[in-house]
Design a protein around this motif. Sequence first.
Motif, mmCIF file in Angstrom:
data_model
loop_
_atom_site.group_PDB
_atom_site.id
_atom_site.type_symbol
_atom_site.label_atom_id
_atom_site.label_comp_id
_atom_site.label_asym_id
_atom_site.label_seq_id
_atom_site.Cartn_x
_atom_site.Cartn_y
_atom_site.Cartn_z
ATOM 1 N N TYR A 13 0.800 -1.213 0.000
ATOM 2 C CA TYR A 13 0.000 0.000 0.000
ATOM 3 C C TYR A 13 0.838 1.270 0.000
ATOM 4 C CZ TYR A 13 -4.323 -2.553 0.549
ATOM 5 O OH TYR A 13 -5.394 -3.384 0.327
ATOM 6 N N HIS A 14 2.092 1.189 0.455
ATOM 7 C CA HIS A 14 2.949 2.357 0.490
ATOM 8 C C HIS A 14 3.629 2.572 -0.861
ATOM 9 C CE1 HIS A 14 2.456 1.722 4.827
ATOM 10 N NE2 HIS A 14 2.730 3.002 4.946
ATOM 11 N N LYS A 15 3.963 3.815 -1.103
ATOM 12 C CA LYS A 15 4.531 4.210 -2.397
ATOM 13 C C LYS A 15 5.762 3.378 -2.766
ATOM 14 C CE LYS A 15 4.646 8.598 -3.125
ATOM 15 N NZ LYS A 15 5.017 10.030 -3.019
ATOM 16 N N LYS A 16 6.691 3.231 -1.827
ATOM 17 C CA LYS A 16 7.943 2.508 -2.103
ATOM 18 C C LYS A 16 7.789 0.999 -1.964
ATOM 19 C CE LYS A 16 10.401 6.332 -2.564
ATOM 20 N NZ LYS A 16 11.041 6.728 -3.831
ATOM 21 N N GLN A 17 6.718 0.564 -1.310
ATOM 22 C CA GLN A 17 6.423 -0.865 -1.143
ATOM 23 C C GLN A 17 7.614 -1.665 -0.603
ATOM 24 O OE1 GLN A 17 4.709 -2.386 -4.775
ATOM 25 N NE2 GLN A 17 2.929 -1.058 -4.627
ATOM 26 N N GLY A 18 8.334 -1.059 0.314
ATOM 27 C CA GLY A 18 9.462 -1.749 0.935
ATOM 28 C C GLY A 18 10.743 -1.723 0.131
ATOM 29 N N ALA A 19 10.769 -0.980 -0.974
ATOM 30 C CA ALA A 19 11.942 -0.987 -1.854
ATOM 31 C C ALA A 19 13.189 -0.416 -1.183
ATOM 32 C CB ALA A 19 11.633 -0.198 -3.133
ATOM 33 N N ARG A 20 13.023 0.426 -0.163
ATOM 34 C CA ARG A 20 14.177 1.029 0.515
ATOM 35 C C ARG A 20 14.651 0.215 1.720
ATOM 36 N NH1 ARG A 20 14.947 6.755 2.322
ATOM 37 N NH2 ARG A 20 17.076 6.231 1.731
ATOM 38 N N LYS A 21 14.042 -0.923 1.956
ATOM 39 C CA LYS A 21 14.354 -1.677 3.176
ATOM 40 C C LYS A 21 15.836 -1.986 3.302
ATOM 41 C CE LYS A 21 12.986 -5.723 5.868
ATOM 42 N NZ LYS A 21 12.107 -6.917 5.940
ATOM 43 N N GLU A 22 16.463 -2.482 2.250
ATOM 44 C CA GLU A 22 17.888 -2.839 2.306
ATOM 45 C C GLU A 22 18.751 -1.597 2.527
ATOM 46 O OE1 GLU A 22 21.305 -4.990 -0.463
ATOM 47 O OE2 GLU A 22 19.179 -5.382 -0.858
ATOM 48 N N ALA A 23 18.459 -0.523 1.800
ATOM 49 C CA ALA A 23 19.236 0.711 1.948
ATOM 50 C C ALA A 23 19.070 1.298 3.341
ATOM 51 C CB ALA A 23 18.805 1.727 0.892
ATOM 52 N N LEU A 24 17.867 1.241 3.868
ATOM 53 C CA LEU A 24 17.627 1.766 5.219
ATOM 54 C C LEU A 24 18.349 0.913 6.259
ATOM 55 C CD1 LEU A 24 13.843 2.668 4.916
ATOM 56 C CD2 LEU A 24 15.719 4.284 5.284
ATOM 57 N N SER A 25 18.338 -0.398 6.086
ATOM 58 C CA SER A 25 19.057 -1.285 7.009
ATOM 59 C C SER A 25 20.536 -0.931 7.039
ATOM 60 C CB SER A 25 18.875 -2.745 6.594
ATOM 61 O OG SER A 25 17.540 -3.163 6.740
ATOM 62 N N GLU A 26 21.120 -0.732 5.861
ATOM 63 C CA GLU A 26 22.535 -0.371 5.790
ATOM 64 C C GLU A 26 22.789 0.969 6.472
ATOM 65 O OE1 GLU A 26 23.677 -0.421 1.708
ATOM 66 O OE2 GLU A 26 23.491 -2.606 1.494
ATOM 67 N N LEU A 27 21.880 1.920 6.291
ATOM 68 C CA LEU A 27 22.029 3.234 6.921
ATOM 69 C C LEU A 27 21.971 3.119 8.433
ATOM 70 C CD1 LEU A 27 22.162 6.312 6.843
ATOM 71 C CD2 LEU A 27 19.686 6.350 6.423
ATOM 72 N N PHE A 28 20.990 2.406 8.960
ATOM 73 C CA PHE A 28 20.878 2.244 10.415
ATOM 74 C C PHE A 28 22.102 1.516 10.985
ATOM 75 C CE2 PHE A 28 16.116 2.388 9.611
ATOM 76 C CZ PHE A 28 15.961 3.657 10.139
ATOM 77 N N GLU A 29 22.495 0.429 10.335
ATOM 78 C CA GLU A 29 23.632 -0.356 10.828
ATOM 79 C C GLU A 29 24.918 0.467 10.807
ATOM 80 O OE1 GLU A 29 23.460 -3.364 12.091
ATOM 81 O OE2 GLU A 29 21.414 -3.931 11.540
#
Length: 310
Positions: free
Chosen positions: A120-136
Amino acid sequence: MENKFNQYDQIYWAFTQLCNDKCLHCYNSSGPQGTRISEEDCLAIVDNLPDGLQKLILSGGEPLAEKQKLYAILQRLQEKYKGKLDVALQFNGDLLNEEILRKLMELGVNHFSIASIDRYHKKQGARKEALSELFESQGIVLKAGQPELSRAERMKKKKQLTYGFFGATEDMWLGGNWARGRALEEDIWLKDGTHNFCAIHSGAIGFMDNKEADVTQELSIQLWKVNPCCPGTVAPMGDARKEKIADIVGRMSKHEVMKRLNKGNIFAIGESIGFREEYGRKRAKELKNVCLWCDEFFTKHYDIKTQKAK
């Protein structure tokens, strides 16, 4: 004598309904034209939060769509709680970058909850990997979903920075969607009047006193509207801009109708004014959602502001 509700477990505050997305299942109708309140109002609400609050969840809308206002709120929280408050940010992650993440950490956010991992969200989870790398990269540790700790665990918990992902699934949010906002307009709300949202986390159960229920004591603020639950009653319990949260909850705690909500028993909400639990169950089934029964009760039968039968 100090109001006992000046010590409080957790508050969920959607301080904006402005969002870069416009999800079909959004219960508060957030979007690019979403409702906003002023920075002055937001700071007044911070001042009215319980002095002994343990955790605050900041949400929207998309909090980073009003980034400067968010920063101002976080700064006032730092001044008020001196770093003793757990602060979680629930957002979609679309607008996050390293510079913003560092600023949020500096201002005391210690849990990042990404609520956009679904279709339902615009990105549909597409940034999940990039966000994980950013947080880590910033030493922030993954915690699955939206981890809920007991009160005792929270008291022991150290201020470890964590992040997690979740989204609307058939079991969660879509499978139990409140008859609210765009979800109601788009006809994707759960049509099951036997499913009692009121008796689970995010419902009203335990919002005054959680001794009888193994749930976190929580209420929600939608912009300025103080509610016993996340879906919200059809009229709010009070105005967080104008009155202390502890005083609002203290006032509500005197009334039998609100005590029923505190027990999570939405079906028996009207027993003190002559509506038997069997009638509440019948109406919830007919209306196909307990939130709609709650709306009907507070619209036709009971005034939440005066706490009197109509």
